[in-house]
Each structure stands twice: as C-alpha cells, then as structure tokens.
Design an enzyme around this catalytic site. Structure first.
Site, PDB file in Angstrom:
ATOM      1  N   ARG A 212     -27.709  19.749 -43.842  1.00 17.54           N
ATOM      2  CA  ARG A 212     -27.997  19.156 -44.672  1.00 17.54           C
ATOM      3  C   ARG A 212     -29.663  20.638 -44.131  1.00 17.54           C
ATOM      4  O   ARG A 212     -29.462  21.196 -43.438  1.00 17.54           O
ATOM      5  CB  ARG A 212     -29.073  18.173 -43.602  1.00 17.54           C
ATOM      6  CG  ARG A 212     -30.699  18.308 -44.156  1.00 17.54           C
ATOM      7  CD  ARG A 212     -31.550  16.892 -44.215  1.00 17.54           C
ATOM      8  NE  ARG A 212     -32.836  16.750 -44.711  1.00 17.54           N
ATOM      9  CZ  ARG A 212     -33.028  16.784 -45.859  1.00 17.54           C
ATOM     10  NH1 ARG A 212     -32.248  16.345 -46.820  1.00 17.54           N
ATOM     11  NH2 ARG A 212     -34.495  16.381 -46.076  1.00 17.54           N
ATOM     12  N   HIS A 214     -33.005  20.702 -43.957  1.00 18.73           N
ATOM     13  CA  HIS A 214     -34.092  20.660 -43.843  1.00 18.73           C
ATOM     14  C   HIS A 214     -35.621  21.276 -43.831  1.00 18.73           C
ATOM     15  O   HIS A 214     -35.529  22.562 -43.116  1.00 18.73           O
ATOM     16  CB  HIS A 214     -34.239  19.823 -42.707  1.00 18.73           C
ATOM     17  CG  HIS A 214     -34.721  18.783 -42.737  1.00 18.73           C
ATOM     18  ND1 HIS A 214     -35.025  18.128 -43.259  1.00 18.73           N
ATOM     19  CD2 HIS A 214     -35.863  19.607 -41.496  1.00 18.73           C
ATOM     20  CE1 HIS A 214     -36.500  17.251 -42.695  1.00 18.73           C
ATOM     21  NE2 HIS A 214     -37.233  18.328 -42.131  1.00 18.73           N
ATOM     22  N   SER A 215     -36.231  21.343 -44.954  1.00 15.81           N
ATOM     23  CA  SER A 215     -37.366  22.273 -45.112  1.00 15.81           C
ATOM     24  C   SER A 215     -38.407  22.142 -43.833  1.00 15.81           C
ATOM     25  O   SER A 215     -38.807  20.675 -43.893  1.00 15.81           O
ATOM     26  CB  SER A 215     -38.023  22.289 -46.316  1.00 15.81           C
ATOM     27  OG  SER A 215     -37.277  23.501 -47.277  1.00 15.81           O
ATOM     28  N   CYS A 217     -41.340  20.541 -41.705  1.00 17.78           N
ATOM     29  CA  CYS A 217     -42.672  19.926 -42.019  1.00 17.78           C
ATOM     30  C   CYS A 217     -42.999  19.295 -40.494  1.00 17.78           C
ATOM     31  O   CYS A 217     -42.868  18.568 -40.499  1.00 17.78           O
ATOM     32  CB  CYS A 217     -42.096  18.405 -42.784  1.00 17.78           C
ATOM     33  SG  CYS A 217     -44.065  17.194 -43.307  1.00 17.78           S
ATOM     34  N   CYS A 228     -44.810  11.524 -45.875  1.00 13.77           N
ATOM     35  CA  CYS A 228     -43.646  12.064 -46.466  1.00 13.77           C
ATOM     36  C   CYS A 228     -42.748  11.228 -45.737  1.00 13.77           C
ATOM     37  O   CYS A 228     -42.711  10.375 -44.314  1.00 13.77           O
ATOM     38  CB  CYS A 228     -43.376  13.186 -46.570  1.00 13.77           C
ATOM     39  SG  CYS A 228     -43.543  14.126 -44.607  1.00 13.77           S
ATOM     40  N   ASP A 289     -42.309  23.605 -57.076  1.00  5.46           N
ATOM     41  CA  ASP A 289     -40.789  24.206 -55.275  1.00  5.46           C
ATOM     42  C   ASP A 289     -41.093  25.862 -55.448  1.00  5.46           C
ATOM     43  O   ASP A 289     -39.926  25.997 -56.453  1.00  5.46           O
ATOM     44  CB  ASP A 289     -40.003  23.605 -55.949  1.00  5.46           C
ATOM     45  CG  ASP A 289     -39.352  23.194 -54.557  1.00  5.46           C
ATOM     46  OD1 ASP A 289     -39.327  24.178 -53.354  1.00  5.46           O
ATOM     47  OD2 ASP A 289     -37.870  22.585 -54.395  1.00  5.46           O
ATOM     48  N   ARG A 291     -39.871  26.884 -52.739  1.00  3.84           N
ATOM     49  CA  ARG A 291     -38.414  27.344 -51.974  1.00  3.84           C
ATOM     50  C   ARG A 291     -37.505  28.399 -52.553  1.00  3.84           C
ATOM     51  O   ARG A 291     -36.954  28.611 -53.352  1.00  3.84           O
ATOM     52  CB  ARG A 291     -37.924  26.052 -51.388  1.00  3.84           C
ATOM     53  CG  ARG A 291     -38.904  24.873 -50.754  1.00  3.84           C
ATOM     54  CD  ARG A 291     -37.734  23.796 -50.085  1.00  3.84           C
ATOM     55  NE  ARG A 291     -38.411  23.018 -50.996  1.00  3.84           N
ATOM     56  CZ  ARG A 291     -37.499  22.119 -51.307  1.00  3.84           C
ATOM     57  NH1 ARG A 291     -37.259  21.287 -49.567  1.00  3.84           N
ATOM     58  NH2 ARG A 291     -37.497  21.175 -52.194  1.00  3.84           N
TER      59      ARG A 291
END
Length: 357
Positions: A212, A214-215, A217, A228, A289, A291
C-alpha cells in the site's frame, strides 16, 4: 574547493528562506517573495523598488474571476494603493465569502511568464500558498550578493526529475499486527521530507508483494479524525499484511494530497463553508492531487520488488505505478472507515477522483 552548494542544495535553501519570509533571487532577473510569509517591512521595501506583479495559479484566478492569459497562472497587476493585507487576501481564500469583491483584477498578458511560473513552483515546493510577488531586477547576481540572498536558476524549477532517494537505516520493529516488522527510512537528496517503508515478514522478492502507498495523514492516522478514511485504511492495510504474513506499507510524507498540513487545514476550513475537497483545493490554488507517486515506485524498486498487489480504491494510483515501471498485477480493495462525517468526502472522491467505493 567543493564547499559551495550545488543546485539541489541551493533549491533547498530557497525553500527554507521562503518559509521564513526571506526573498530569493532568480538568475533570470527577479526577486521573489512568498505572499504567505511576507511581512509589512519587507513589503514596504519591495514597493519602494517599484511595482511587483502578483503571480497566482489559474485555479485561484478562476475563483477570483481574473483572466489567466498564461494558461496555468495569472499575473495580477497590483493597484497603486494595494496593501499587504490586500495582497494576502488575494492569495488566501479564507475570507472570500465574507469579502468577495477583491477586484476587478487586472492581469498582465504581454511578456514572458517564465519567472512567475518558477516563483509559483518554488512556493508550492515550500508547502506555502501558491502565490508569489515577483519584482524584476536589472542585475540578479549583484542584487543577490548585495543583500546576501539565495539565487537559483529559473530553469532548475522546471526540473521534474525525482530526487534520488537514499536508504538510511532499517531496523526490526515488532508491531501489533505482526512481531515480524521492520521499518526502513529513505531520505531524498533535495532536503525534502523523509519517507518510510514498513515491511511485514519476509516478502518474496520474486513474487508480487501485497503493498500500500499510504500518504501521511496526521489528523486521520494519529488523531483518529472522522473527516477522512485514512486512519482505518492505514490500520486495515497493516492488519491484512499481518494476516497474510508478508507485505510492505509505504508511508509517504505527502500530507493533504501533497499540499502540506497547513494547507490541508485551510482546505478543511473551506469545506466548513460548503465546498467539497476538490473545490477547496482549487480555491487555494492547488490541483486536485499534488502527490508524486514516483516516490513509492522508487522505494519499492530499491527494496527489490518489481511486482505488487496494490491495496487501493484508486485506479489512478494503479495507472501511475504501472507508468513508473512497477507492475501492478492486482488491485486489492480497501473499503473501510466510512461514517456520517466523511460520507460526502468519500462521495466526492468517487465522483471527481474516480475512486471505486
């Protein structure tokens, strides 16, 4: 001698200077201020030099009904009586609804916008509001030397190559989901945020690894925010890897889809005014976005993986991984964490960002 900073190091200096409110100089002939961190004293000194131009993104210009003649940005001509408060109100949408009449704004259509585009790229990379004041200077090098300012080539801001990532250290880290955990730290050469890889078990490098991207948070992962689904996704992904006995979770420091925590909180404030998450980003001047998923692909390759089973609800993330040369053999759904506080947020992700929920 090799003591002088190279271009990567000068760009890192420039980002730090802008965050502190210190201007930087572009070799092409301009002094640059980040609007967010500009103070009254420096603004007065800048106005004494002449009339700077305010560079904002086309998204922010659209909100303000200003013409973006340059396509991706607009160069706003400052009125003679413009104050620092007026400039910062144009850059920051916090009071747009209370004070919608900031114009009509006059925008510049003649001449090159290259320096203004570079200015926006720099303030964005510093995780600041994407707005900058740009003032031409006749002799950039002399001006930088006289005022002890960091100077960078405008062309350097157009370099979209991924900064090399260096593995710094890894160590055993027993976790609730698996005692066979290991944490890897990767550091980019450009002075940006470090990124992490959580390895569960001993994944076979010759087979697709459950993974995964995963950013980070802070609000969801650490505080348990209900706005979220990030926290439940983080824990759900780790739990699934623990159950299978192997996997890699990449924890990428790209908070708020790459705009940083402060700007994410600005977006949350706009959401409280009735805008959805995409609309809020646009009013701030950002893309949907921001990213860079190449970071995740690079880390996985450095760890010896070439194929993944990707835990995500976002088909675009699958496409980006494949485009980076990392083969996604399967998309593994991760549908967790919906509640009454984030129902509209998730609906927006599905409708506007293509998430499969």
């Amino acid at each position: 001698m090799g003591f002088s900073p190279d271009i990567t190091e000068r760009l890192a200096r420039a980002r730090a200077d802008l965050r502190m409110g210190v201007p930087i100089v572009l070799e092409g002939g301009a002094i640059i201020f980040a609007v967010e961190t500009l103070d009254a004293v420096r603004f007065a000194d800048l106005r004494a030099m002449g009339m700077p131009v305010l560079a904002i993104t086309s998204w922010r210009a659209e909100t303000l009904k200003a013409r973006a003649y340059d396509g991706d940005l607009a160069r706003v001509a400052l009125p003679q009586d413009a104050t620092l408060a007026w400039v910062q109100a144009v850059a920051d949408p916090a009071d747009d609804l209370r004070n919608p009449m900031k114009g009509p704004l006059q925008t510049v259509r003649d001449g090159s916008a290259d320096l203004h585009r570079a200015a926006i790229a720099l303030v964005k990379s510093a995780r600041l509001l994407p707005a900058a004041l740009v003032m031409p200077v006749a002799n950039a090098q002399a001006f930088a030397l006289d005022h002890n300012l960091t100077m960078v080539p405008e062309a350097a801001t157009r370099d979209t190559a991924l900064s090399p990532l260096r593995p710094i250290v890894n160590a055993r880290l027993p976790l609730e989901v698996s005692e066979a955990g290991r944490l890897h730290i990767f550091r980019p050469d450009d002075g940006g945020e470090e990124h992490y890889a959580v390895e569960i078990g001993q994944p076979d490098r010759s087979k697709p690894v459950l993974s995964r991207l995963h950013s980070a948070c802070f609000t969801g992962d650490l505080l348990g925010s209900l706005k979220c689904d990030c926290g439940p996704q983080l824990r759900g992904a780790l739990a699934q890897m623990g159950a299978e006995g192997a996997g890699v979770l990449l924890y990428l420091n790209q908070e708020g889809r790459g705009i940083g925590l402060a700007n994410k909180m600005r977006a949350y404030s706009l959401q409280d005014q009735g805008f959805d998450t995409v609309e809020a980003n646009h009013r701030l001047g950002f893309e949907d976005d921001e990213r860079d998923f190449r970071i995740g692909a690079d880390i996985l390759r450095r760890m010896g993986f070439s194929q993944v089973r990707l835990l995500t609800n976002n088909p675009a993330k699958v496409d980006r991984m494949n485009a980076c040369g990392l083969q996604v053999v399967a998309r593994v759904p991760l549908k967790v964490g919906e509640n009454r506080h984030n129902h509209h947020y998730l609906a927006t992700k599905a409708a506007k960002s293509g998430h499969l929920l």
